[in-house]
Design a protein around this motif. Structure first.
Motif, PDB file in Angstrom:
ATOM      1  N   HIS A 309       0.793  -1.306   0.029  1.00 13.90           N
ATOM      2  CA  HIS A 309       0.009   0.208  -0.072  1.00 13.90           C
ATOM      3  C   HIS A 309       0.777   1.338  -0.020  1.00 13.90           C
ATOM      4  CE1 HIS A 309      -3.397  -2.739   1.100  1.00 13.90           C
ATOM      5  NE2 HIS A 309      -2.564  -3.248   1.895  1.00 13.90           N
ATOM      6  N   GLU A 388      -3.148   6.310  -5.644  1.00 13.60           N
ATOM      7  CA  GLU A 388      -2.554   5.335  -4.639  1.00 13.60           C
ATOM      8  C   GLU A 388      -2.476   3.984  -5.389  1.00 13.60           C
ATOM      9  OE1 GLU A 388      -5.191   5.420  -1.468  1.00 13.60           O
ATOM     10  OE2 GLU A 388      -5.462   7.684  -1.218  1.00 13.60           O
ATOM     11  N   HIS A 390      -2.812  -0.035  -3.863  1.00 12.47           N
ATOM     12  CA  HIS A 390      -3.125  -1.206  -2.932  1.00 12.47           C
ATOM     13  C   HIS A 390      -3.190  -2.308  -3.744  1.00 12.47           C
ATOM     14  CE1 HIS A 390      -4.140   2.097  -0.253  1.00 12.47           C
ATOM     15  NE2 HIS A 390      -4.672   2.669  -1.172  1.00 12.47           N
TER      16      HIS A 390
END
Length: 417
Positions: A309, A388, A390
């Motif tokens: 992450h 992001e 993940h």
């Protein structure tokens, strides 16, 4: 019978003696020049040690050098003797002034220091006078000479600014009476205030610097914008940013949240500043992020060794509170598959709540357009747009290269997605 030719009357022996004498004189002159050259060079080498003893030795070696005389003179008698040789030496006058002050003769001290300022238009006499009047609590004269010192200063003036703040004067008085309208000194004073986290006091200084800003001012003014954002002064930060854009100091279009212009450098044409309202590229182990060419697009390469992450990219977006915006982004993959786990998210400014999100599609290799909408929360004049990664549950870390060629913002039209 005389011939009238002087050389004809000189015998060969005498002529040879004359030539030898001339050679000896020339050699002597050369030796003397070499000696004095070495002596003066040695004096300069000794003087460079910077001690009183070194200055005294340098004077003995080169008594005609003004710099050595100024440095070596001490005590009233020594200073007065040196001043006879150098009557317009501001350094000697300053030394005499400070000596007189230490002896309690303030009138003589003032005369010497004012005389130094009259014969030397440089910084040191004015800085010395400002300190003298500060010690005597004569504030009108202090501000006069402090401002004159600042008006010709180029090196770091933190000591002068410290003196200003020690007076107990209000920030607006310091700015009005002590800081000239020179970009160099305004920039120094703005940086001085930012380093001490005096952001409120920095605002009028930043305003004055903006009026005379050049490209040389850009790093400091962008840093100033960062400080404003950090302390919640969004309106002023946006005004600083837009004025830099309008003057061409920044290469971007001004931002206008009510009109939907909330994205900076959305086509990645310029290398992100990692400050203000521009993109902030994160340094992540196992991920390479940067422009793929001189004017984009943005390339993100995953090695498969990145964290499960991580935040990759962020931009602060100014918004009109309660307004709904549409964000469009255009991406492509370099490989037929891979790239799962990339998500665009809009967070509130504090990073406490996700307002909207959209995963980047991984189905096709060709360039694709995607979009999503979000509504700016009440009480928040800015939000954070983040890209992001993940790792999807049950899947390995992605090994892929993603290109982002555009991120665009616009007001959301009723019925849009």
């Amino acid at each position: 019978m005389p011939t009238g030719n002087p050389r004809a009357a000189v015998t060969p022996g005498r002529w040879l003696a004359v030539k030898r004498l001339a050679a000896l004189i020339g050699a002597g002159a050369l030796l003397a020049a070499t000696y004095w050259s070495l002596r003066l060079g040695y004096a300069d080498l000794v003087y460079a040690r910077g001690t009183e003893e070194a200055a005294e030795t340098a004077v003995r070696l080169a008594p005609a050098c003004a710099a050595y005389l100024e440095a070596a003179a001490k005590g009233r008698e020594g200073l007065e003797l040196a001043r006879e040789a150098l009557p317009t030496s501001s350094k000697l006058l300053i030394k005499l002034g400070l000596l007189s002050e230490s002896e309690g003769d303030l009138a003589a001290a003032e005369r010497y220091l004012l005389r130094a300022a009259s014969v030397d238009r440089g910084y040191l006499p004015r800085w010395t006078l400002a300190n003298f009047y500060f010690r005597q609590n004569r504030m009108d004269e202090f501000w006069k000479w402090g401002r004159q010192a600042g008006d010709m200063a180029y090196s770091d003036q933190s000591a002068l600014f410290d003196l200003y703040w020690r007076t107990g004067a209000r920030p607006e008085e310091i700015l009005a009476r002590g800081i000239p309208d020179r970009p160099q000194i305004l920039a120094q004073y703005l940086n001085y205030l930012l380093l001490r986290d005096r952001i409120a006091e920095a605002e009028p200084v930043g305003e004055r610097l903006l009026e005379a800003a050049t490209r040389d001012s850009l790093p400091l003014l962008v840093s100033y914008s960062n400080h404003l954002l950090r302390t919640g002064r969004f309106r002023i930060a946006l005004d600083v940013w837009n004025r830099l854009c309008m003057r061409g100091i920044l290469p971007y279009q001004p931002l206008d949240p009510p009109q939907g212009r909330i994205i900076t450098n959305g086509d990645f044409r310029w290398h992100p500043l990692a400050a203000g309202f521009d993109w902030r590229i994160q340094q992540i182990e196992g991920v390479s992020i940067g422009l793929s060419g001189p004017s984009g697009p943005l390339r993100i390469a995953f090695s498969g060794k990145q964290p499960e992450h991580c935040l990759l990219l962020e931009q602060i977006l100014p918004v009109a509170q309660g307004s709904t915006y549409r964000l469009d982004f255009r991406t492509r993959r370099a490989e037929p598959s891979g790239g799962a786990g990339l998500i665009w998210r809009v967070w509130d400014y504090e990073g406490a709540r996700v307002l909207a999100e959209r995963s980047i599609g991984t189905e096709i290799k060709e360039e694709q357009n995607q979009s999503f909408v979000f509504t700016a929360p009440a009480g928040d004049p800015a939000v954070r747009l983040r890209l992001e990664y993940h790792r999807p549950l049950g899947q390995p870390r992605t090994e892929a290269t993603i290109y982002i060629s555009a991120v665009l913002g616009s007001p959301e039209i009723s019925g849009g997605r």
